[in-house]
Design a protein around this motif. Structure first.
Motif, short mmCIF file in Angstrom:
data_model
loop_
_atom_site.label_atom_id
_atom_site.label_comp_id
_atom_site.label_asym_id
_atom_site.label_seq_id
_atom_site.Cartn_x
_atom_site.Cartn_y
_atom_site.Cartn_z
N ARG A 48 0.83 -1.20 0.00
CA ARG A 48 0.00 0.00 0.00
C ARG A 48 0.87 1.26 0.00
O ARG A 48 0.44 2.30 -0.51
N PHE A 53 -1.29 4.42 -0.92
CA PHE A 53 -2.40 4.53 0.02
C PHE A 53 -1.93 4.74 1.45
O PHE A 53 -2.72 5.10 2.31
N PRO A 73 -2.05 8.30 -4.99
CA PRO A 73 -2.16 7.08 -5.79
C PRO A 73 -2.57 7.34 -7.24
O PRO A 73 -2.10 6.66 -8.15
N ASP A 74 -3.45 8.33 -7.44
CA ASP A 74 -3.95 8.55 -8.80
C ASP A 74 -2.88 9.15 -9.71
O ASP A 74 -3.04 9.14 -10.92
N VAL A 78 1.83 3.34 -11.06
CA VAL A 78 1.63 1.95 -10.65
C VAL A 78 0.14 1.70 -10.52
O VAL A 78 -0.64 2.61 -10.28
N ASN A 79 -0.27 0.45 -10.69
CA ASN A 79 -1.66 0.10 -10.47
C ASN A 79 -1.71 -1.14 -9.59
O ASN A 79 -0.79 -1.94 -9.59
N LEU A 80 -2.81 -1.23 -8.85
CA LEU A 80 -2.93 -2.28 -7.85
C LEU A 80 -4.11 -3.19 -8.20
O LEU A 80 -5.20 -2.71 -8.47
N PHE A 82 -6.52 -5.53 -6.45
CA PHE A 82 -6.88 -5.68 -5.04
C PHE A 82 -7.13 -7.14 -4.69
O PHE A 82 -7.46 -7.96 -5.54
N GLU B 176 -10.78 2.95 -3.31
CA GLU B 176 -9.32 2.95 -3.50
C GLU B 176 -8.96 2.56 -4.93
O GLU B 176 -8.04 3.13 -5.51
N CYS B 179 -9.44 5.44 -7.17
CA CYS B 179 -8.36 6.40 -6.95
C CYS B 179 -7.08 5.90 -7.63
O CYS B 179 -6.38 6.65 -8.31
N ASP B 180 -6.81 4.61 -7.48
CA ASP B 180 -5.62 4.00 -8.08
C ASP B 180 -5.63 4.13 -9.60
O ASP B 180 -4.59 4.28 -10.23
N LEU B 181 -6.83 4.06 -10.18
CA LEU B 181 -6.95 4.14 -11.64
C LEU B 181 -6.97 5.58 -12.13
O LEU B 181 -7.21 5.84 -13.30
N GLY B 182 -6.76 6.52 -11.22
CA GLY B 182 -6.58 7.91 -11.64
C GLY B 182 -7.79 8.80 -11.47
O GLY B 182 -7.82 9.89 -12.04
N ALA B 183 -8.80 8.36 -10.69
CA ALA B 183 -9.99 9.18 -10.56
C ALA B 183 -9.79 10.25 -9.50
O ALA B 183 -9.21 10.01 -8.46
#
Lengths: 361, 278
Positions: A48, A53, A73-74, A78-80, A82, B176, B179-183
């Motif tokens: 994380r 995060f 994170p945005d 990198v992408n996660l 889950f 999350e 958010c991780d995907l850029g939103a």
């Protein structure tokens, strides 16, 4: 080799609890890197922090040469994926995959092209219109990965994504994931508590325990040359003896076990003539060896046969009642072995590793 | 035989309730609304359309109810998000109690509380004057803005509760992942939270809209003479003018209005009433 991710002295504290302690490692471009550890060892916190995060308490992490401290994170490349995949149930498969591209304001035609392309790549062509609840576990898995891959991340993080699948599917997905990674060439960082997942898929594995990295190495290195007793015990099965070192010549030592056997083996660290734990793999023991030169030889009595196909074991006991697991090859040479028979075992000194006992019970 | 016996035991009170307390009185009112002095007539309904004060109040009530519902929704969404996702689990129960506490007091007392705060000789004016911000007391009561504020305040809980329960079922990792995907934050609200909360938003909005549309006390006390509310017209017909026929007609018009607006709202958001309970 160009490093995609460099982590230096990363720490994370929650109050007085240190979840991640002085972790440093680097991952090369296109590598499949796994972080293996028991639950609660801090591996999810580490992941994380890489995803953004959690903010590290100290230390730095660089992705593609750029420090990620303070970057949300945005905004990270990198992408996660889950643990429970987190596919958006209010959207269909294509909308899920297009989500990230839309946020980057990619043109609609381009989104459609890339969505189709990535669905092709994860072998789900034509699935764009399906709803999430119509997919099977393995298909959801692949959609979750496709949703990240379509954004071309420099690093793809995976948080135990196979955990929710049943055993058969998990075995199958392990191989598929490995093949997929080889095909797309994206750097994967995969965290898991399942050693078989880590060993099968990874180029390199880091074993994590209580917030620290115990050892980083190839799956073979971890299995054959563990550097700490934790790694020796956590990766694969081992039989244990406690004893004292009676002779030491570099790495090669002679150990007198508490029940009176004298074994030749290797020692990791240590200063000689100290109490040690000896780790020996079940498959390192040869049943009824023909050529006994240079082997450690001893007698055991078979207590029961634990038949499990290729993974069959013998549960045996020494004269002193110490129980040992011995691999039983299913090549029909040992069909005569029955419970209560006495057999001779031999093992090569290279295969046993002794570690100094640090915390005396 | 036995099963149908049980069925009738449970259904009878419901039917009695519906028929005696809801269906029969409404039927009676419906008949009343078509009665003139001696004969059947449509005059009561015709009056509504020919007298501008009636239908203007009617339109005003509808518009203000919609505005109040939207305002309540906009305020309740972040409150619900805070209670379910941001506040620590221990704090959560406390926050819910804080939300409900004002509702242990009757609406009348709550509205008088607002009046004590806002009136010319009230608490707020006292502070404004002692801080030197105004020289003379400002009249804050008896206008539309104050009335809407009072209505929002009264309705808040009925929006927050359904929203809290739907937001509870929203998996944090979806937020999350977005958010991780850029939103961005706004985008997460628009694409993840609001679509997920739609059933709660619709049911909360229906309840709030109905409560506001049918509210009598708040518009009457806080809105004053200029802020006409349609329920006041109905009340006046029944009590002041003693014209039950006209009052019944107005009552039915209000029923038709609220049904029509809710039907329209459901159509626009693509929801069906039956789905909301699930």
């Amino acid at each position: 080799m160009e490093a995609d991710l460099i982590v230096t002295c990363l720490n994370k504290e929650f109050g007085s609890f240190r979840a991640v302690e002085e972790v440093s490692f680097s991952v090369a471009k296109g590598e499949f890197f796994s972080i293996l550890g028991p639950s609660g060892c801090g591996k999810t916190t580490l992941l994380r922090m890489i995803a953004g995060f959690e903010e590290p308490s100290s230390g730095d992490l660089l992705i593609g040469g750029r420090s990620m401290r303070g970057i949300t994170p945005d905004k990270r490349p990198v992408n996660l994926v889950f643990q429970h995949l987190a596919l958006f149930p209010m959207m269909n498969v294509a909308e899920n995959i297009a989500f990230g591209l839309k946020r980057r304001r990619v043109a609609a035609a381009e989104i459609r092209r890339r969505t189709d392309e990535v669905l092709e790549r994860v072998e789900l062509p034509g699935f764009g219109d399906k709803r999430i609840h119509q997919l099977s576990g393995g298909q959801k898995q692949r959609v979750a990965i496709a949703r990240c891959l379509v954004l071309d991340p420099s690093v793809l993080l995976l948080d135990e994504p196979l955990g929710a699948l049943d055993l058969k599917l998990r075995q199958q997905m392990k191989v598929e994931l490995k093949k997929l990674q080889a095909k797309v060439g994206t750097t994967f960082i995969y965290i898991t508590h399942d050693q078989s997942e880590a060993l099968v898929m990874s180029d390199r594995v880091a074993v994590m325990n209580r917030g620290r990295f115990e050892q980083i190495g190839s799956p073979q290195q971890l299995y054959n040359d563990p550097t700490t007793p934790f790694v020796a015990g956590f990766v694969g099965d081992s039989n244990l003896w406690t004893g004292v070192v009676v002779e030491k010549d570099g790495e090669a030592v002679k150990v007198l076990t508490d029940e009176g056997f004298v074994f030749h083996c290797r020692q990791r660290g240590g200063s000689g003539r100290s109490r040690v734990t000896l780790f020996l793999r079940p498959e390192a023991m040869i049943i009824e060896p023909i050529d006994r030169a240079g082997l450690n030889i001893f007698q055991v009595t078979v207590k029961s046969i634990l038949f499990d196909g290729a993974n069959s074991r013998l549960l045996t006991a020494t004269a002193a009642g110490h129980e040992l697991l011995v691999a039983l090859p299913q090549n029909r040479a040992f069909d005569h072995i029955a419970p209560a028979t006495e057999i001779t075992l031999g093992w090569h000194p290279k295969t046993g590793i002794a570690f100094e006992l640090l915390d005396q019970p | 035989m036995k099963r149908s016996g049980m069925f009738w035991i449970f259904i009878t009170p419901v039917l009695l309730w519906l028929v005696l307390l809801i269906f029969l009185p409404h039927l009676d009112l419906l008949l009343l609304s078509f009665r003139g002095d001696a004969s059947w007539t449509l005059d009561n309904y015709r009056n509504f359309f020919t007298e501008p004060i009636y239908w203007l109040t009617f339109v005003r009530t509808a518009l203000y109810s919609i505005i109040t519902t939207l305002l309540t929704l906009i305020l309740a969404l972040p409150v619900a998000l805070y209670v379910t996702k941001i506040a620590k689990p221990g704090l959560r129960g406390f926050l819910m109690v804080l939300l409900m506490l004002p509702f242990w007091v009757s609406e009348l007392v709550r509205i008088y509380g607002w009046m004590i705060l806002l009136r010319e000789s009230g608490v707020l004016n006292y502070f404004l004057q002692s801080l030197g911000l105004t020289n003379q007391p400002v009249e804050m009561l008896y206008n539309d803005a104050t009335m809407i504020m009072g209505l929002v305040y009264t309705s808040m809980l009925f929006m927050v509760i359904p929203l809290v329960s739907v937001m509870d079922s929203l998996d944090n990792s979806l937020i999350e992942a977005a958010c991780d995907l850029g939103a961005s934050k706004i985008c997460i609200w628009r694409t993840i939270i609001i679509p997920h909360c739609k059933p709660g938003i619709v049911s909360g909005s229906i309840v709030v809209f109905m409560l506001v549309l049918g509210n009598y006390l708040t518009p009457n006390l806080m809105g004053g003479k200029n802020s006409l509310w349609f329920t006041e017209q109905i009340y006046n017909q029944f009590i002041a003018s003693f014209n039950w026929n006209q009052g019944a007609a107005f009552g039915f018009l209000l029923l038709v209005l609220s049904s029509a607006i809710i039907w329209l709202g459901l159509k626009l958001t693509g929801q069906r009433l039956g789905e909301l309970s699930s």
